[in-house]
Design an enzyme around this catalytic site. Structure first.
Site, mmCIF file in Angstrom:
data_model
loop_
_atom_site.group_PDB
_atom_site.id
_atom_site.type_symbol
_atom_site.label_atom_id
_atom_site.label_comp_id
_atom_site.label_asym_id
_atom_site.label_seq_id
_atom_site.Cartn_x
_atom_site.Cartn_y
_atom_site.Cartn_z
ATOM 1 N N LYS A 13 0.827 -1.215 0.000
ATOM 2 C CA LYS A 13 0.000 0.000 0.000
ATOM 3 C C LYS A 13 0.857 1.259 0.000
ATOM 4 O O LYS A 13 0.565 2.201 -0.723
ATOM 5 C CB LYS A 13 -0.936 0.027 1.210
ATOM 6 C CG LYS A 13 -2.029 -1.009 1.183
ATOM 7 C CD LYS A 13 -3.038 -0.830 2.297
ATOM 8 C CE LYS A 13 -2.455 -0.690 3.667
ATOM 9 N NZ LYS A 13 -1.829 -1.867 4.232
ATOM 10 N N ARG A 88 -10.715 0.843 8.451
ATOM 11 C CA ARG A 88 -10.298 -0.553 8.575
ATOM 12 C C ARG A 88 -11.472 -1.462 8.910
ATOM 13 O O ARG A 88 -11.325 -2.668 8.875
ATOM 14 C CB ARG A 88 -9.248 -0.705 9.669
ATOM 15 C CG ARG A 88 -7.905 -0.197 9.263
ATOM 16 C CD ARG A 88 -6.887 -0.537 10.302
ATOM 17 N NE ARG A 88 -5.628 0.085 9.968
ATOM 18 C CZ ARG A 88 -4.490 -0.555 9.900
ATOM 19 N NH1 ARG A 88 -4.429 -1.829 10.159
ATOM 20 N NH2 ARG A 88 -3.397 0.081 9.595
ATOM 21 N N ARG A 127 10.962 -6.133 6.492
ATOM 22 C CA ARG A 127 10.801 -4.681 6.594
ATOM 23 C C ARG A 127 11.586 -4.065 7.729
ATOM 24 O O ARG A 127 12.063 -2.941 7.624
ATOM 25 C CB ARG A 127 9.313 -4.346 6.796
ATOM 26 C CG ARG A 127 8.748 -3.590 5.679
ATOM 27 C CD ARG A 127 7.332 -3.193 5.688
ATOM 28 N NE ARG A 127 6.500 -3.265 6.838
ATOM 29 C CZ ARG A 127 5.228 -2.929 6.822
ATOM 30 N NH1 ARG A 127 4.663 -2.507 5.719
ATOM 31 N NH2 ARG A 127 4.497 -3.007 7.910
ATOM 32 N N ARG A 129 10.581 -2.846 10.647
ATOM 33 C CA ARG A 129 9.977 -1.781 11.447
ATOM 34 C C ARG A 129 9.725 -2.275 12.857
ATOM 35 O O ARG A 129 9.494 -3.461 13.076
ATOM 36 C CB ARG A 129 8.637 -1.357 10.818
ATOM 37 C CG ARG A 129 8.732 -0.081 10.079
ATOM 38 C CD ARG A 129 7.470 0.471 9.514
ATOM 39 N NE ARG A 129 6.227 -0.050 9.988
ATOM 40 C CZ ARG A 129 5.091 0.039 9.321
ATOM 41 N NH1 ARG A 129 5.068 0.603 8.137
ATOM 42 N NH2 ARG A 129 3.978 -0.439 9.819
ATOM 43 N N ARG A 140 -1.784 -8.641 13.506
ATOM 44 C CA ARG A 140 -2.304 -7.652 12.568
ATOM 45 C C ARG A 140 -2.993 -8.319 11.378
ATOM 46 O O ARG A 140 -4.031 -7.855 10.900
ATOM 47 C CB ARG A 140 -1.182 -6.726 12.090
ATOM 48 C CG ARG A 140 -0.761 -5.759 13.189
ATOM 49 C CD ARG A 140 0.519 -5.031 12.894
ATOM 50 N NE ARG A 140 0.417 -4.194 11.723
ATOM 51 C CZ ARG A 140 1.467 -3.851 10.990
ATOM 52 N NH1 ARG A 140 2.673 -4.272 11.289
ATOM 53 N NH2 ARG A 140 1.311 -3.061 9.950
#
Length: 186
Positions: A13, A88, A127, A129, A140
């Protein structure tokens, strides 16, 4: 043009949002970025959001909704925007629709990027993060399945949802999104 970008964490995204906002010349409104910035700045919203974000749970609707209302009221959003990370849930989508109806600025398009779960796990693991440790990632993705898929169905029922295959190069995915944009604008 007012667009909602939907997809699980790791679907690309952020990459596609950057391309879309450059192409359309509209701001990219990422609620994740807004919440992380609020946490960094130590704002009241940041303090309220922090325990949710650190454990992979969704931040309460009212808190996120308030951040979005404040942000879309800014002058740079007058010509449109791309929402990433909000709504969401179907309840958030309904809140957003009501807010946009009050402003007489309806949503033009909801774009959902689909990527198989095993690919998402690979992407997220790479990633690095802080909110991407393995347990948080799994939580998630579970919440995405439980809450976000019904929200996508909400937009499907309104006729604004376009589903995009998120596999392939960023250029290939963007070409698919662009084809849908062109169909809406025609």
């Amino acid at each position: 043009m007012r667009i909602v970008l939907i997809g699980p964490p790791g679907a690309g995204k952020g990459t596609q949002a950057k391309r879309l906002t450059e192409r359309l010349q509209v701001p990219h409104l990422s609620t994740g970025d807004m919440l992380r910035e609020a946490m960094r700045q130590g704002t009241e919203a940041g303090h309220q959001a922090e325990p949710f974000m650190k454990t992979g749970r969704l931040v309460p609707d009212q808190l996120v909704h308030q951040l979005v209302i404040e942000r879309v009221a800014r002058a740079d959003c007058a010509g449109g925007y791309l929402l990433d990370g909000f709504p969401r849930t179907a309840a958030q989508a309904n809140m957003l629709d009501k807010m946009l109806a009050e402003r007489k600025t309806p949503l033009d398009l909801a774009v959902q990027i689909h990527v198989p779960k095993e690919i998402l796990l690979e992407r997220l693991a790479g990633r690095g993060r802080q909110d991407d440790d393995e347990l948080v990632i799994v939580k998630r993705l579970e919440q995405y399945d439980e809450l976000t898929e019904p929200m996508a169905a909400y937009y499907q029922g309104r006729g604004t949802l376009r589903e995009i295959d998120g596999l392939g190069s960023p250029d290939e995915v963007f070409a698919r999104i662009e084809a849908e944009l062109n169909g809406v604008r025609a």
